[in-house]
Design a protein around this motif. Structure first.
Motif, mmCIF file in Angstrom:
data_model
loop_
_atom_site.group_PDB
_atom_site.id
_atom_site.type_symbol
_atom_site.label_atom_id
_atom_site.label_comp_id
_atom_site.label_asym_id
_atom_site.label_seq_id
_atom_site.Cartn_x
_atom_site.Cartn_y
_atom_site.Cartn_z
ATOM 1 N N ASN A 10 0.825 -1.210 0.000
ATOM 2 C CA ASN A 10 0.000 0.000 0.000
ATOM 3 C C ASN A 10 0.862 1.264 0.000
ATOM 4 N N SER A 13 1.500 1.942 -3.629
ATOM 5 C CA SER A 13 0.333 1.831 -4.502
ATOM 6 C C SER A 13 0.033 3.093 -5.314
ATOM 7 N N SER A 14 0.040 4.236 -4.666
ATOM 8 C CA SER A 14 -0.342 5.462 -5.381
ATOM 9 C C SER A 14 0.669 5.819 -6.464
ATOM 10 N N SER A 17 0.162 3.287 -9.371
ATOM 11 C CA SER A 17 -1.085 3.597 -10.071
ATOM 12 C C SER A 17 -0.946 4.839 -10.947
ATOM 13 N N LYS A 29 -7.721 -1.582 -9.453
ATOM 14 C CA LYS A 29 -7.053 -1.773 -8.172
ATOM 15 C C LYS A 29 -7.972 -2.510 -7.205
ATOM 16 N N ALA A 31 -8.059 -3.817 -3.064
ATOM 17 C CA ALA A 31 -7.430 -3.810 -1.743
ATOM 18 C C ALA A 31 -7.299 -5.254 -1.286
ATOM 19 N N THR A 32 -6.073 -5.677 -0.966
ATOM 20 C CA THR A 32 -5.819 -7.052 -0.553
ATOM 21 C C THR A 32 -4.973 -7.051 0.714
ATOM 22 N N GLY A 40 -1.603 -4.492 4.602
ATOM 23 C CA GLY A 40 -2.357 -4.091 3.425
ATOM 24 C C GLY A 40 -1.507 -4.064 2.168
ATOM 25 N N ASN A 41 -2.075 -4.586 1.115
ATOM 26 C CA ASN A 41 -1.468 -4.568 -0.209
ATOM 27 C C ASN A 41 -2.485 -4.016 -1.192
ATOM 28 N N THR A 42 -2.018 -3.723 -2.372
ATOM 29 C CA THR A 42 -2.906 -3.397 -3.478
ATOM 30 C C THR A 42 -2.577 -4.358 -4.603
ATOM 31 N N THR A 43 -3.603 -4.974 -5.164
ATOM 32 C CA THR A 43 -3.416 -5.844 -6.315
ATOM 33 C C THR A 43 -3.935 -5.103 -7.538
ATOM 34 N N PHE A 44 -3.045 -4.919 -8.510
ATOM 35 C CA PHE A 44 -3.395 -4.272 -9.770
ATOM 36 C C PHE A 44 -3.721 -5.336 -10.802
#
Length: 107
Positions: A10, A13-14, A17, A29, A31-32, A40-44
């Motif tokens: 996370n 992430s920004s 992205s 995106k 939220a994972t 927290g992670n972000t999956t793209f």
């Protein structure tokens, strides 16, 4: 056509992205949460032409850096005795999966 799944922290992430969008990649995106650190992670999810896969991976790699972080851990010292101590782990970076797309339609 390829489908890219990229899992990033996370914290990154920004930036990831913003750069993917700036370079005209269509990005979804999610939220994972990671299983090991429960962080927290972000999956793209990125659908792209075969010849642009390396470009997308380069952007993701450039903007998702590995770093070390101290996290609490616990150890057992006998029956019913536990103590908590910090452990240094590597976080960040990216995990990337690239898959073939058999069919694509945008309705």
């Amino acid at each position: 056509m390829k489908l890219i799944f990229a899992i990033v922290s996370n914290d990154d992430s920004s930036k990831v992205s913003k750069e993917l969008t700036k370079n005209r990649f269509s990005v979804t995106k999610l939220a994972t949460t990671g299983g090991f650190l429960m962080a927290g992670n972000t999956t793209f999810i990125i659908g792209t032409e075969d010849e642009r896969v390396d470009e997308a991976i380069e952007i993701i790699g450039k903007h998702s850096k590995k770093r070390t972080q101290m996290v609490p851990s616990s150890a057992s010292y006998g029956v019913g005795m536990y103590t908590s101590f910090p452990v240094e782990v590597q976080v960040g970076g990216a995990t990337i999966f690239v898959m073939n797309v058999e069919r694509f339609e945008k309705l």
